[in-house]
Design an enzyme around this catalytic site. Structure first.
Site, PDB file in Angstrom:
ATOM      1  N   GLU A   1      -7.899  -5.709   5.261  1.00 45.66           N
ATOM      2  CA  GLU A   1      -7.893  -5.315   3.743  1.00 45.66           C
ATOM      3  C   GLU A   1      -6.676  -6.010   3.095  1.00 45.66           C
ATOM      4  O   GLU A   1      -6.796  -6.423   1.929  1.00 45.66           O
ATOM      5  CB  GLU A   1      -7.660  -3.615   3.728  1.00 45.66           C
ATOM      6  CG  GLU A   1      -8.988  -2.975   3.720  1.00 45.66           C
ATOM      7  CD  GLU A   1      -8.751  -1.487   4.013  1.00 45.66           C
ATOM      8  OE1 GLU A   1      -8.005  -1.315   5.225  1.00 45.66           O
ATOM      9  OE2 GLU A   1      -9.025  -0.783   3.234  1.00 45.66           O
TER      10      GLU A   1
ATOM     11  N   ASN B   1       0.948  -1.174  -0.096  1.00 45.75           N
ATOM     12  CA  ASN B   1       0.147  -0.084   0.020  1.00 45.75           C
ATOM     13  C   ASN B   1       0.875   1.344  -0.050  1.00 45.75           C
ATOM     14  O   ASN B   1       1.502   1.578   1.112  1.00 45.75           O
ATOM     15  CB  ASN B   1      -0.710   0.042   1.330  1.00 45.75           C
ATOM     16  CG  ASN B   1      -1.772   1.207   1.351  1.00 45.75           C
ATOM     17  OD1 ASN B   1      -1.683   1.978   0.577  1.00 45.75           O
ATOM     18  ND2 ASN B   1      -2.529   1.000   2.124  1.00 45.75           N
TER      19      ASN B   1
ATOM     20  N   ARG C   1      -2.685  -2.146  -3.262  1.00 40.29           N
ATOM     21  CA  ARG C   1      -3.877  -1.597  -2.966  1.00 40.29           C
ATOM     22  C   ARG C   1      -3.623  -0.210  -3.909  1.00 40.29           C
ATOM     23  O   ARG C   1      -2.831   0.640  -3.718  1.00 40.29           O
ATOM     24  CB  ARG C   1      -3.640  -1.242  -1.234  1.00 40.29           C
ATOM     25  CG  ARG C   1      -4.967  -0.249  -1.236  1.00 40.29           C
ATOM     26  CD  ARG C   1      -4.985  -0.086   0.244  1.00 40.29           C
ATOM     27  NE  ARG C   1      -6.547   0.618   0.480  1.00 40.29           N
ATOM     28  CZ  ARG C   1      -6.879   1.226   1.616  1.00 40.29           C
ATOM     29  NH1 ARG C   1      -6.079   1.463   2.586  1.00 40.29           N
ATOM     30  NH2 ARG C   1      -7.880   1.757   1.543  1.00 40.29           N
TER      31      ARG C   1
ATOM     32  N   ARG D   1     -10.767  15.212   7.814  1.00 39.99           N
ATOM     33  CA  ARG D   1     -11.592  15.584   6.779  1.00 39.99           C
ATOM     34  C   ARG D   1     -13.095  15.938   7.126  1.00 39.99           C
ATOM     35  O   ARG D   1     -13.705  15.538   8.021  1.00 39.99           O
ATOM     36  CB  ARG D   1     -11.667  14.332   5.638  1.00 39.99           C
ATOM     37  CG  ARG D   1     -10.392  14.120   4.903  1.00 39.99           C
ATOM     38  CD  ARG D   1     -10.763  12.940   3.802  1.00 39.99           C
ATOM     39  NE  ARG D   1      -9.471  12.056   3.680  1.00 39.99           N
ATOM     40  CZ  ARG D   1      -9.503  10.666   3.563  1.00 39.99           C
ATOM     41  NH1 ARG D   1     -10.638  10.369   3.596  1.00 39.99           N
ATOM     42  NH2 ARG D   1      -8.365  10.165   3.681  1.00 39.99           N
TER      43      ARG D   1
ATOM     44  N   ARG E   1      -8.558   8.590  20.281  1.00 42.19           N
ATOM     45  CA  ARG E   1      -8.149   8.487  21.519  1.00 42.19           C
ATOM     46  C   ARG E   1      -7.689   9.878  22.227  1.00 42.19           C
ATOM     47  O   ARG E   1      -8.011  10.241  23.417  1.00 42.19           O
ATOM     48  CB  ARG E   1      -6.726   7.342  21.848  1.00 42.19           C
ATOM     49  CG  ARG E   1      -7.288   5.968  21.635  1.00 42.19           C
ATOM     50  CD  ARG E   1      -6.139   5.100  21.375  1.00 42.19           C
ATOM     51  NE  ARG E   1      -5.664   5.085  20.153  1.00 42.19           N
ATOM     52  CZ  ARG E   1      -4.816   4.565  19.500  1.00 42.19           C
ATOM     53  NH1 ARG E   1      -4.488   3.609  19.960  1.00 42.19           N
ATOM     54  NH2 ARG E   1      -4.202   4.610  18.349  1.00 42.19           N
TER      55      ARG E   1
ATOM     56  N   HIS F   1     -12.995   2.444   0.315  1.00 41.36           N
ATOM     57  CA  HIS F   1     -12.761   1.717   1.234  1.00 41.36           C
ATOM     58  C   HIS F   1     -13.560   0.156   0.732  1.00 41.36           C
ATOM     59  O   HIS F   1     -14.054  -0.470   1.644  1.00 41.36           O
ATOM     60  CB  HIS F   1     -13.519   2.116   2.492  1.00 41.36           C
ATOM     61  CG  HIS F   1     -12.593   3.113   3.362  1.00 41.36           C
ATOM     62  ND1 HIS F   1     -13.233   3.995   4.161  1.00 41.36           N
ATOM     63  CD2 HIS F   1     -11.390   3.241   3.396  1.00 41.36           C
ATOM     64  CE1 HIS F   1     -12.557   4.929   4.668  1.00 41.36           C
ATOM     65  NE2 HIS F   1     -11.073   4.370   4.401  1.00 41.36           N
TER      66      HIS F   1
ATOM     67  N   ASN G   1     -12.624  -0.698  18.120  1.00 40.14           N
ATOM     68  CA  ASN G   1     -11.993  -0.555  19.512  1.00 40.14           C
ATOM     69  C   ASN G   1     -12.909   0.654  20.313  1.00 40.14           C
ATOM     70  O   ASN G   1     -12.934   0.623  21.673  1.00 40.14           O
ATOM     71  CB  ASN G   1     -10.715   0.216  19.493  1.00 40.14           C
ATOM     72  CG  ASN G   1      -9.865  -0.753  18.782  1.00 40.14           C
ATOM     73  OD1 ASN G   1      -9.586  -1.751  19.244  1.00 40.14           O
ATOM     74  ND2 ASN G   1      -9.180  -0.430  17.634  1.00 40.14           N
TER      75      ASN G   1
HETATM   76  P1  ADP Z   1      -6.647   4.033   9.011  1.00 40.53           P
HETATM   77  O1  ADP Z   1      -7.814   4.826   8.396  1.00 40.53           O
HETATM   78  O2  ADP Z   1      -5.242   5.018   8.740  1.00 40.53           O
HETATM   79  O3  ADP Z   1      -6.455   2.683   8.657  1.00 40.53           O
HETATM   80  P2  ADP Z   1      -7.392   3.056  11.535  1.00 40.53           P
HETATM   81  O4  ADP Z   1      -8.518   2.232  10.863  1.00 40.53           O
HETATM   82  O5  ADP Z   1      -6.191   2.406  12.049  1.00 40.53           O
HETATM   83  O6  ADP Z   1      -6.984   4.179  10.513  1.00 40.53           O
HETATM   84  O7  ADP Z   1      -8.115   3.773  12.832  1.00 40.53           O
HETATM   85  C1  ADP Z   1      -7.351   4.727  13.441  1.00 40.53           C
HETATM   86  C2  ADP Z   1      -8.313   5.416  14.533  1.00 40.53           C
HETATM   87  O8  ADP Z   1      -8.717   4.391  15.294  1.00 40.53           O
HETATM   88  C3  ADP Z   1      -7.679   6.683  15.269  1.00 40.53           C
HETATM   89  O9  ADP Z   1      -8.598   7.623  15.484  1.00 40.53           O
HETATM   90  C4  ADP Z   1      -7.435   5.988  16.432  1.00 40.53           C
HETATM   91  O10 ADP Z   1      -7.287   6.759  17.633  1.00 40.53           O
HETATM   92  C5  ADP Z   1      -8.507   4.864  16.562  1.00 40.53           C
HETATM   93  N1  ADP Z   1      -8.334   3.865  17.563  1.00 40.53           N
HETATM   94  C6  ADP Z   1      -7.502   2.873  17.620  1.00 40.53           C
HETATM   95  N2  ADP Z   1      -7.498   2.128  18.847  1.00 40.53           N
HETATM   96  C7  ADP Z   1      -8.190   2.714  19.603  1.00 40.53           C
HETATM   97  C8  ADP Z   1      -8.911   2.460  20.896  1.00 40.53           C
HETATM   98  N3  ADP Z   1      -8.471   1.482  21.519  1.00 40.53           N
HETATM   99  N4  ADP Z   1      -9.945   3.143  21.381  1.00 40.53           N
HETATM  100  C9  ADP Z   1     -10.110   4.245  20.595  1.00 40.53           C
HETATM  101  N5  ADP Z   1      -9.773   4.624  19.391  1.00 40.53           N
HETATM  102  C10 ADP Z   1      -8.728   3.975  18.718  1.00 40.53           C
END
Ligand code: ADP
Length: 399
Positions: A387, A13, A94, A244, A287, A183, A337
């Site tokens: 993915e 990717n 990707r 965004r 977070r 996505h 999460n």
């Molecule tokens: P990307 O779109 O870059 O692939 P991810 O799917 O990894 O991103 O998502 C990233 C987001 O997920 C961030 O905003 C991160 O804070 C949130 N995130 C990851 N782990 C947790 C958690 N344990 N609790 C809350 N938010 C989380």
């Protein structure tokens, strides 16, 4: 250090200054190694490499994508046998924007690379980096088939009424303006897993999938076919995201240009990189946002509320578009999460047959799971997206 690399797919990717990679067995889903090359072209680059027996890090300048990929390939060789004998059956790329051209996983040749490059007008932030990734990888691994898997492909089948913007049709046609959706690999993978988790046929389920990561998108899927999705011509439309804005009155852009004197690039930067959670609260990571909320920040609280409000708006729209829903699925870093978003997005919907079970929602499990109550007519699931595995499977199926 040794690992079973026979029959694996190398999934790449490529971003403008990064390459995410994973070496994965398409059948078992076992990941032999994965990692990230980042800050390519900057004074201090970094490569992190996780494999079955540990983690390694390389810090130092990484001149360009070729140098970054070379470090990755040297490490893969270090896992076992020389690359030529390592048994990698395909490289899966990707790719972000396939426009109206690419509807399915595609064997990469010179023509494909050229067409992806031409489609850069539709995805100026993503496609050029994808092209560099394909060019470098094809030169470094010339004997292995390369397969492109497009983020837009799943949504090419959107019904015309969902894909069409209500603007002058000649202008739209001349410039390829329509809703493409992104996505797609994730929405397709997660909806298939959801059906399997429930032991039901994909063809008999109406699903709403909420992919909530840094980027975020929702989709309505009837019997495995997408009927709507929240991202459009570009990944800017739809839900509130990390940086965004998602949906916005296009009049805002005109106003910023006419009254605030902002040019196109300034508005682009504002909407893509300085909006969303970051624009409202100062932070884009969920977070960090929740920490600010806990500390009493009113800006962060408003950002959270706007995020959830937009999510509920799409849920409502898709419930009606689908004429009722069997499954709501959460995925992506936030969706997988974050307990609060899942609870608040679906709060008070008992009359619509949606009841989240608080104990299930907060349970510290990480895998595929149900969080709806036994009394809920609608199944609410958390399904971790993957993915890379989906791309590896698509590539393996083609070669
Ligand atoms: P990307 O779109 O870059 O692939 P991810 O799917 O990894 O991103 O998502 C990233 C987001 O997920 C961030 O905003 C991160 O804070 C949130 N995130 C990851 N782990 C947790 C958690 N344990 N609790 C809350 N938010 C989380």
């Amino acid at each position: 250090m040794s690992a079973r690399t026979e029959g694996t797919v190398l999934v790449l990717n490529s971003g403008s200054s990064s390459i995410k990679f994973q070496l994965v067995h398409p059948e078992t889903g076992e990941s032999v190694a994965h990692g990230l090359v980042e800050r390519i072209g900057e004074p201090e680059g970094r490569v992190v490499f996780h494999h079955t027996t540990g983690t390694e890090e390389h810090v130092g300048p990484i001149e360009n994508h070729r140098a970054g990929l070379r470090i990755v390939l040297d490490w893969v060789e270090g896992l076992g046998r020389p690359l030529r004998e390592a048994g990698i059956i395909a490289v899966g790329h990707r790719l972000v924007h396939g426009g109206e051209v690419f509807h399915e996983p595609t064997l990469v040749d010179d023509d494909v690379v050229r067409t992806v490059e031409e489609l850069s007008v539709l995805a100026p932030l993503h496609n050029p980096a994808n092209v560099i990734g394909m060019e470098v990888a094809r030169e470094e691994l010339p004997d292995i088939p390369h397969v492109g898997v497009f983020d837009t492909a799943f949504f090419h089948a959107l019904p015309a009424e969902a894909a069409t913007y209500a603007i002058d049709r000649d202008v739209a046609r001349a410039h390829g303006i329509r809703r493409y959706g992104f996505h797609g690999t994730s929405h397709q993978y997660v909806s298939e897993r959801a059906a399997r988790f429930l032991g039901r046929e994909l063809s008999e389920l109406n699903q709403i999938v909420l992919h909530l990561g840094n980027g975020a998108s929702a989709s309505a899927i009837a019997g495995g076919r997408p009927v709507d999705t929240s991202m459009g011509l570009t990944p800017l439309e739809g839900l509130v995201m990390g940086t965004r804005c998602g949906d916005i009155d296009p009049g805002v852009l005109l106003h910023l240009n006419r009254s605030a004197g902002m040019d196109v690039d300034t508005i682009d930067g504002l909407l893509n990189r300085r909006s969303g959670l970051k624009g409202l609260s100062g932070v884009n990571d969920f977070r960090a946002l929740l920490r600010l909320v806990a500390e009493g920040s009113e800006d962060a609280k408003l950002a959270y509320d706007v995020y959830v409000h937009r999510l509920r708006k799409y849920l409502g729209a898709y419930l009606v578009e689908l004429g009722g829903v069997d499954v709501v699925v959460f995925t992506g870093g936030v969706g997988e999460n974050n307990v609060d978003v899942r609870r608040d997005a679906l709060a008070g919907l008992e009359r619509l047959g949606i009841v989240v079970d608080d104990a299930r929602n907060v349970a510290p499990e990480r895998g595929e799971r149900r969080i709806s109550a036994d009394t809920s007519q609608v199944e609410v699931l958390v399904i971790p997206t993957n993915e890379e595995l989906a791309i590896a499977r698509a590539a393996a199926a083609l070669v």
